[in-house]
Write a protein that holds these residues in place. Structure first.
Motif, mmCIF file in Angstrom:
data_model
loop_
_atom_site.group_PDB
_atom_site.id
_atom_site.type_symbol
_atom_site.label_atom_id
_atom_site.label_comp_id
_atom_site.label_asym_id
_atom_site.label_seq_id
_atom_site.Cartn_x
_atom_site.Cartn_y
_atom_site.Cartn_z
ATOM 1 N N TRP A 126 0.855 -1.187 0.000
ATOM 2 C CA TRP A 126 0.000 0.000 0.000
ATOM 3 C C TRP A 126 0.890 1.237 0.000
ATOM 4 C CZ3 TRP A 126 -5.299 1.121 0.098
ATOM 5 C CH2 TRP A 126 -6.147 0.003 0.040
ATOM 6 N N PRO A 127 1.486 1.553 -1.157
ATOM 7 C CA PRO A 127 2.259 2.796 -1.231
ATOM 8 C C PRO A 127 1.362 3.994 -0.978
ATOM 9 C CG PRO A 127 1.905 1.893 -3.415
ATOM 10 C CD PRO A 127 1.428 0.853 -2.455
ATOM 11 N N LEU A 128 1.956 5.104 -0.620
ATOM 12 C CA LEU A 128 1.175 6.299 -0.288
ATOM 13 C C LEU A 128 0.228 6.676 -1.413
ATOM 14 C CD1 LEU A 128 0.507 8.641 1.590
ATOM 15 C CD2 LEU A 128 2.479 9.876 0.632
ATOM 16 N N GLU A 129 0.677 6.541 -2.661
ATOM 17 C CA GLU A 129 -0.170 6.909 -3.798
ATOM 18 C C GLU A 129 -1.447 6.069 -3.833
ATOM 19 O OE1 GLU A 129 3.719 8.384 -4.083
ATOM 20 O OE2 GLU A 129 3.087 6.281 -3.880
ATOM 21 N N LYS A 130 -1.319 4.790 -3.531
ATOM 22 C CA LYS A 130 -2.495 3.913 -3.506
ATOM 23 C C LYS A 130 -3.401 4.265 -2.327
ATOM 24 C CE LYS A 130 -3.860 -0.948 -3.148
ATOM 25 N NZ LYS A 130 -3.404 -2.358 -3.103
ATOM 26 N N THR A 131 -2.792 4.548 -1.189
ATOM 27 C CA THR A 131 -3.562 4.946 -0.016
ATOM 28 C C THR A 131 -4.368 6.204 -0.308
ATOM 29 O OG1 THR A 131 -1.965 3.981 1.529
ATOM 30 C CG2 THR A 131 -3.398 5.705 2.385
ATOM 31 N N LEU A 132 -3.720 7.197 -0.922
ATOM 32 C CA LEU A 132 -4.408 8.454 -1.222
ATOM 33 C C LEU A 132 -5.536 8.260 -2.226
ATOM 34 C CD1 LEU A 132 -1.320 10.829 -1.416
ATOM 35 C CD2 LEU A 132 -3.034 10.718 0.409
ATOM 36 N N GLU A 133 -5.284 7.441 -3.245
ATOM 37 C CA GLU A 133 -6.330 7.156 -4.231
ATOM 38 C C GLU A 133 -7.547 6.535 -3.552
ATOM 39 O OE1 GLU A 133 -7.009 4.563 -8.356
ATOM 40 O OE2 GLU A 133 -5.075 4.504 -7.336
ATOM 41 N N SER A 134 -7.288 5.681 -2.567
ATOM 42 C CA SER A 134 -8.383 5.019 -1.848
ATOM 43 C C SER A 134 -9.133 5.984 -0.941
ATOM 44 C CB SER A 134 -7.825 3.848 -1.033
ATOM 45 O OG SER A 134 -8.819 3.313 -0.187
ATOM 46 N N PRO A 157 4.437 -10.050 3.932
ATOM 47 C CA PRO A 157 5.722 -9.368 3.689
ATOM 48 C C PRO A 157 5.645 -8.221 2.696
ATOM 49 C CG PRO A 157 5.670 -11.500 2.589
ATOM 50 C CD PRO A 157 4.461 -11.457 3.474
ATOM 51 N N LYS A 158 4.776 -8.316 1.680
ATOM 52 C CA LYS A 158 4.663 -7.226 0.708
ATOM 53 C C LYS A 158 4.095 -5.968 1.378
ATOM 54 C CE LYS A 158 4.009 -10.248 -3.308
ATOM 55 N NZ LYS A 158 3.077 -10.675 -4.393
ATOM 56 N N PHE A 159 3.102 -6.168 2.218
ATOM 57 C CA PHE A 159 2.470 -5.053 2.923
ATOM 58 C C PHE A 159 3.449 -4.407 3.896
ATOM 59 C CE2 PHE A 159 0.017 -3.373 6.503
ATOM 60 C CZ PHE A 159 -0.867 -2.529 5.847
ATOM 61 N N ILE A 160 4.105 -5.222 4.718
ATOM 62 C CA ILE A 160 4.968 -4.687 5.773
ATOM 63 C C ILE A 160 6.240 -4.066 5.203
ATOM 64 C CG2 ILE A 160 6.245 -5.271 7.878
ATOM 65 C CD1 ILE A 160 4.205 -7.492 8.379
ATOM 66 N N SER A 161 6.752 -4.618 4.101
ATOM 67 C CA SER A 161 8.006 -4.118 3.541
ATOM 68 C C SER A 161 7.827 -2.883 2.667
ATOM 69 C CB SER A 161 8.703 -5.213 2.723
ATOM 70 O OG SER A 161 7.919 -5.578 1.588
ATOM 71 N N CYS A 162 6.604 -2.478 2.405
ATOM 72 C CA CYS A 162 6.356 -1.285 1.587
ATOM 73 C C CYS A 162 6.847 -0.045 2.348
ATOM 74 C CB CYS A 162 4.866 -1.155 1.281
ATOM 75 S SG CYS A 162 4.462 0.235 0.202
ATOM 76 N N PRO A 163 7.685 0.800 1.739
ATOM 77 C CA PRO A 163 8.257 1.953 2.454
ATOM 78 C C PRO A 163 7.233 2.884 3.090
ATOM 79 C CG PRO A 163 9.429 1.596 0.397
ATOM 80 C CD PRO A 163 8.244 0.668 0.377
#
Length: 337
Positions: free
Chosen positions: A126-134, A211-217
């Motif tokens: 969930w990169p910031l861009e995806k979070t913001l779009e949501s 791991p994909k979720f937690i490792s996202c910067p």
């Protein structure tokens, strides 16, 4: 702490200022295991924010629009056709009083939340861009400053603000401002989805692997640190004893709002306070217990009245086992008297 169903392991570290230190483990965990501390990471963010304020690089009263790009700010908080985006301050973010929609708990247009997808086995970044779009498609929770509600979006934005101010990645900031400062050799930012050093986390009776979720910067400031009970203790004592910032700053964080979700506690400015009903100790009320919970069952709390410190984990992401750590801390506090 391991007798309750679906609680397979626990680590507890207890210290009394200058004269007592103990660490123990039970079940499938060992005292020196590295584990996901999840939202206890937010206490590290608080330390960084206070250090940046001491360096005069930010103020809590700063509008976040000073530190964020226009594309992030555009439509960030529009409630009932009124745009409150430019009224949000850093203090609103770190105190969870911004009112911004929460990508993790609030339902999206498809009727699901980011958290529900994750716990149903849909591991994705969930990169910031995806979070913001949501969240820009979800109704904000309330006007900025009106009340408090736990919100992961706030901390993703704080992470970006810290990066913009320092010119470093949030990983580099944690390393420079805290890990190196305190000589934490087993504490690090989880950034490689193939990293198997942290112990396997549980969600109810099943292994929980994300791991994909937690490792996202972008998740790093929200909950991306791995540590041990003893190194969390080093950080916790440094946080409350003036090693990272002036000790007097703690008092400025105590502006409490009661939070009902994901559990009941008080939230201040980047600091949590446990809710201790009078019935728990009717003849000798227990005072403030300050620190932070993590969704993983990690905890780091200080009981200033008796100079007691508690760190560890119950390693259970369902939230059902936090009460075990809570009860352990309360028993120890009552025993110390």
């Amino acid at each position: 702490m391991v007798k309750e169903k679906n609680n397979f392991g626990a680590v507890l570290c207890v210290e009394h200022e200058n004269n007592f230190s103990w660490v123990g483990s039970a079940g499938n965990l060992n005292v020196d295991d590295q584990f996901f501390i999840t939202s206890v990471t937010k206490l590290f963010v608080t330390a960084v924010i206070l250090k940046l304020r001491a360096e005069k690089k930010l103020q809590l009263e700063d509008n976040i629009s000073i530190h964020l790009s226009n594309d992030i700010m555009n439509g960030l908080h529009v409630l009932n056709s009124v745009d409150y985006s430019n009224e949000i301050t850093i203090q609103h973010l770190i105190s969870n009083t911004s009112g911004i929609a929460d990508y993790f708990f609030q339902k999206q247009a498809n009727g699901k939340s980011g958290g529900s997808d994750l716990f149903n086995g849909q591991d994705e970044a969930w990169p910031l861009e995806k979070t913001l779009e949501s969240i820009k498609q979800i109704k904000p929770q309330f006007k900025p400053g009106q009340k408090a509600s736990y919100c992961g979006t706030n901390y993703q934005l704080l992470g970006r603000i810290i990066e913009n101010i320092t010119g470093m990645s949030i990983k580099e900031v944690f390393q420079s401002y805290i890990f190196n400062e305190l000589n934490l050799s087993k504490t690090y930012v989880y950034e490689n989805e193939h990293d198997t050093r942290p112990v396997s986390l549980y969600y109810k009776s099943q292994h929980f692997h994300a791991p994909k979720f937690i490792s996202c910067p972008s998740f790093t400031p929200e909950g991306g640190i791995v540590s041990t009970a003893q190194e969390m203790m080093t950080f916790l004592k440094a946080f409350f004893n003036g090693r990272l910032f002036q000790k007097e700053e703690i008092e400025t964080l105590k502006k409490w709002n009661f939070i009902f979700r994901p559990s009941q506690f008080y939230y201040g400015i980047g600091l949590e306070k446990l809710w201790v009903p009078r019935i728990v100790s009717p003849f000798k009320p227990i005072g403030d217990i300050l620190g932070f919970w993590g969704q993983s069952g990690a905890f780091a709390f200080c009981y200033p009245e008796r100079d007691l410190y508690f760190t560890g984990t119950v390693n259970q992401a369902s939230g059902k086992s936090h009460n075990l750590a809570y009860n352990a801390m309360i028993k120890i506090i009552k025993a110390v008297g």
